[in-house]
Enzyme design. Structure first.
Site, PDB file in Angstrom:
ATOM      1  N   ASP A   1      74.654  -8.470 -29.433  1.00 11.96           N
ATOM      2  CA  ASP A   1      73.294  -8.089 -30.331  1.00 11.96           C
ATOM      3  C   ASP A   1      72.272  -8.342 -28.684  1.00 11.96           C
ATOM      4  OD1 ASP A   1      74.189  -8.473 -32.734  1.00 11.96           O
ATOM      5  OD2 ASP A   1      72.341  -9.691 -33.113  1.00 11.96           O
TER       6      ASP A   1
ATOM      7  N   CYS B   1      80.231 -14.716 -32.176  1.00 11.08           N
ATOM      8  CA  CYS B   1      78.773 -14.015 -31.875  1.00 11.08           C
ATOM      9  C   CYS B   1      77.925 -13.430 -33.386  1.00 11.08           C
ATOM     10  CB  CYS B   1      79.031 -12.877 -30.817  1.00 11.08           C
ATOM     11  SG  CYS B   1      79.132 -13.148 -28.841  1.00 11.08           S
ATOM     12  N   ASP B   2      76.889 -12.904 -33.302  1.00 10.19           N
ATOM     13  CA  ASP B   2      76.025 -12.719 -34.564  1.00 10.19           C
ATOM     14  C   ASP B   2      76.846 -12.750 -35.930  1.00 10.19           C
ATOM     15  OD1 ASP B   2      74.522 -13.058 -31.823  1.00 10.19           O
ATOM     16  OD2 ASP B   2      73.171 -12.827 -32.338  1.00 10.19           O
ATOM     17  N   LYS B   3      76.933 -11.478 -35.456  1.00  5.39           N
ATOM     18  CA  LYS B   3      77.496 -10.978 -37.360  1.00  5.39           C
ATOM     19  C   LYS B   3      78.728 -10.824 -37.143  1.00  5.39           C
ATOM     20  CE  LYS B   3      72.928  -9.732 -36.615  1.00  5.39           C
ATOM     21  NZ  LYS B   3      73.376 -10.021 -35.350  1.00  5.39           N
TER      22      LYS B   3
ATOM     23  N   CYS C   1      76.071 -16.809 -26.165  1.00  6.32           N
ATOM     24  CA  CYS C   1      74.996 -17.403 -24.791  1.00  6.32           C
ATOM     25  C   CYS C   1      74.876 -19.082 -25.745  1.00  6.32           C
ATOM     26  CB  CYS C   1      73.739 -16.231 -25.286  1.00  6.32           C
ATOM     27  SG  CYS C   1      74.329 -14.691 -24.255  1.00  6.32           S
TER      28      CYS C   1
ATOM     29  N   GLU D   1      66.310  -7.176 -34.434  1.00 11.05           N
ATOM     30  CA  GLU D   1      66.032  -8.080 -34.073  1.00 11.05           C
ATOM     31  C   GLU D   1      65.034  -7.862 -32.675  1.00 11.05           C
ATOM     32  OE1 GLU D   1      69.677 -11.427 -34.066  1.00 11.05           O
ATOM     33  OE2 GLU D   1      68.915 -10.798 -32.378  1.00 11.05           O
TER      34      GLU D   1
ATOM     35  N   SER E   1      65.958 -12.888 -32.498  1.00  4.00           N
ATOM     36  CA  SER E   1      67.002 -13.315 -32.159  1.00  4.00           C
ATOM     37  C   SER E   1      67.222 -15.191 -32.689  1.00  4.00           C
ATOM     38  CB  SER E   1      67.001 -13.025 -31.140  1.00  4.00           C
ATOM     39  OG  SER E   1      68.619 -14.068 -29.638  1.00  4.00           O
TER      40      SER E   1
END
Length: 546
Positions: free
Chosen positions: A78, A119-121, A191, A438, A463
């Site tokens: 992202d 991570c995000d998705k 992150c 985002e 985010s």
């Protein structure tokens, strides 16, 4: 075992020949076949060590008497996709990941499944697949990135995003900017702060789909490899015991996850992902449930962007098990993939170094970290209340409206946004962008420019690194004629987070007049995004495909 469908009987002679082409032996044909969905790639920092983690998973599977089969899934960073057209693909990739895992598992008749991702998705997509398939399965999440220091402060990727605004405001020179560039993401891992990636790893552990301490054990650590090996062993045990995710994941498990989200002040993206994951289990999570739980759950952990603390500090403080222990009365005692219940995990928790987890009787905030706002501007909208300064919890300002993130960024960095403004970025919703990108770059730029009394409202999303009065997920979105489509420059908007209100102060007759003149913008779409825009639902139901 399911795998017998491809390895037993005279009519499967050709199937066995193909399996032996992989190096399998006659003995292997008698063992459980375990699929490993590995999101390893060399573009996402959170994924660059997943090859080592997957190797440890394989070793665990073999040690327990199983046969591992590794296959890949996609993964979008992202951060790298942020601020350009690439971000339109991030949320839609969640469905691609779930579908691709389903296809591989069903086609090859694996007996069990281990998902390895970060991570995000990626993690939400993997959890969707686990519950949809409902075969014995366990998750191994890649773990957080360790932070470095600049001066006396630990810096994170959110610091790097804000650095552009600080530089533009004249408060950072070229050498200082280069320092942020070189040290704000210095290791592998998701992150460092409590952004979406780490929030969803914590949600995975809270739901009981990964082993204790999986979510906070740092990427690249030997501890992560040991956990991965144990997870591989556990996958074989799950197959032998015929223990499936839906044998222990239920509505109470999801209530536990939302409770954890409120206690830690996690990413607003959980309001998209948890309903989508629950849907695969036949469970409906209404957006109002987040607010219901949030109002009675205190906020007891503050990590970046709500503070300068990072996931490293939460790990030192005992991670998820210690939060279970300190807030035990708020959780139901559900079974987990480890074979242990929540309360048993809580009893074994320990503090290793710093202790940043507050007690319930001494919270950071009396209510949870996420709030759901409603009013004439939105049927539902989401704000990370834990990252909003007290002076901005109630705010009224004049709208400055933009139909794209690019236009908004130009205005912010061009000093066209002033204290007291409310930046509105629309046509960023699931259908409008499409893909609900985002808005970290605008929010980080606002913070970096030193603007303290500016809010941002969007039908897109934020985010987890976003801080300040940033309200996203506005539903219905502008593209389908939601109220945000009819906001004009200079309109007064009222934000009241404690009262959960989001109001556009414009006369109803004027609104009706604007509606009569309105037409949605044309989007020339092709490929996956064209399909996605046709099928995707609104944010308040998880932006799932209908």
């Amino acid at each position: 075992m399911r795998s017998e469908e491809v390895k037993k009987g005279i009519e499967r002679t050709a199937h066995r020949a193909l399996l032996k082409a992989l190096g399998l032996t006659d003995d292997d044909m008698e063992k459980p076949f375990i699929g490993i969905a590995n999101a390893y790639n060399t573009i996402v920092p959170g994924h660059m060590s997943l090859d080592r983690i997957t190797q440890a998973v394989k070793e665990g599977i073999i040690a327990a008497g199983g046969v591992p089969f590794e296959f890949g899934t996609i993964g979008i960073c992202d951060g790298i996709a942020m601020g350009h057209e690439g971000m339109c693909y991030a949320l839609p990739s969640r469905e691609l990941i779930a579908d691709s895992i389903e296809a591989m598992v069903e086609a090859h008749r694996f007996d069990g499944l281990v998902v390895v991702g970060s991570c995000d998705k990626i993690v939400p997509g993997m959890l969707m697949a686990m519950l949809r398939l409902n075969i014995p399965a366990i998750a191994v999440t890649g773990g957080p990135m360790l932070p470095e220091k600049i001066g006396e402060r630990y810096v994170t990727i959110s610091t790097a995003f804000e650095a552009a605004g600080i530089y533009k405001a004249g408060n950072l020179d070229d050498a200082g900017l280069k320092l942020y560039e070189d040290f704000c993401a210095a290791y592998c891992g998701s992150c460092q702060g409590l952004y979406t990636a780490n929030t969803m790893q914590i949600m995975t552990e809270t739901l009981g789909l990964s082993l204790p301490y999986t979510s906070t054990s740092p990427c690249g650590s030997s501890r992560k490899l040991r956990i991965a090996k144990e997870a591989g062993k556990r996958a074989v045990e799950l197959v032998k015991g015929d223990i499936k995710p839906l044998d222990f994941v239920n509505e109470s498990s999801f209530r536990n996850a939302i409770t954890m989200d409120m206690l830690i002040g996690g990413s607003t993206n959980t309001v998209l992902h948890l309903p989508a994951i629950a849907r695969e289990a036949g469970i409906k999570l209404d957006v109002d449930l987040f607010d219901e739980i949030g109002r009675k759950t205190p906020h007891i952990v503050a990590l970046d962007p709500a503070s300068e603390l990072t996931m490293m500090h939460l790990d030192e403080s005992g991670g998820v098990p210690m939060i279970f222990r300190k807030a035990k009365k708020l959780f139901s005692n559900e079974m987990t993939v480890s074979g242990k219940r929540v309360y048993e995990i809580a009893e074994s928790a320990f503090v290793r170094a710093s202790d940043i987890i507050h007690n319930l009787d001494n919270p950071i905030h009396k209510e949870g970290g996420i709030a759901i706002l409603k009013g004439n501007l939105a049927k539902a909208a989401v704000v990370k209340a834990a990252a909003v300064q007290e002076s901005m919890l109630r705010f009224e300002g004049n709208a400055k409206v933009f139909d794209s993130e690019k236009e908004a960024m130009k205005a912010i960095l061009g000093s066209e946004i002033e204290e007291g403004d409310i930046v509105v970025i629309r046509y960023m919703g699931p259908k409008g962008a499409p893909g609900m990108p985002e808005m970290l770059m605008p929010t980080a730029a606002i913070a970096g420019m030193g603007l303290e009394r500016v809010a941002l409202i969007t039908d897109g999303r934020f985010s987890g690194a976003t801080r300040g009065p940033c309200i996203g997920h506005v539903s219905p979105e502008a593209m389908i004629g939601g109220m945000i489509a009819f906001v004009e420059d200079g309109d007064v908007i009222s934000i009241d987070i404690p009262s959960r209100k989001l109001e556009l102060k414009v006369d109803e007759d004027e609104i009706e007049s604007r509606k009569e003149k309105w037409k949605p913008p044309e989007r020339k779409l092709r490929g996956y995004l064209a399909k996605y825009a046709k099928l995707v639902s609104q944010a308040d139901v998880g932006a799932v495909l209908e």
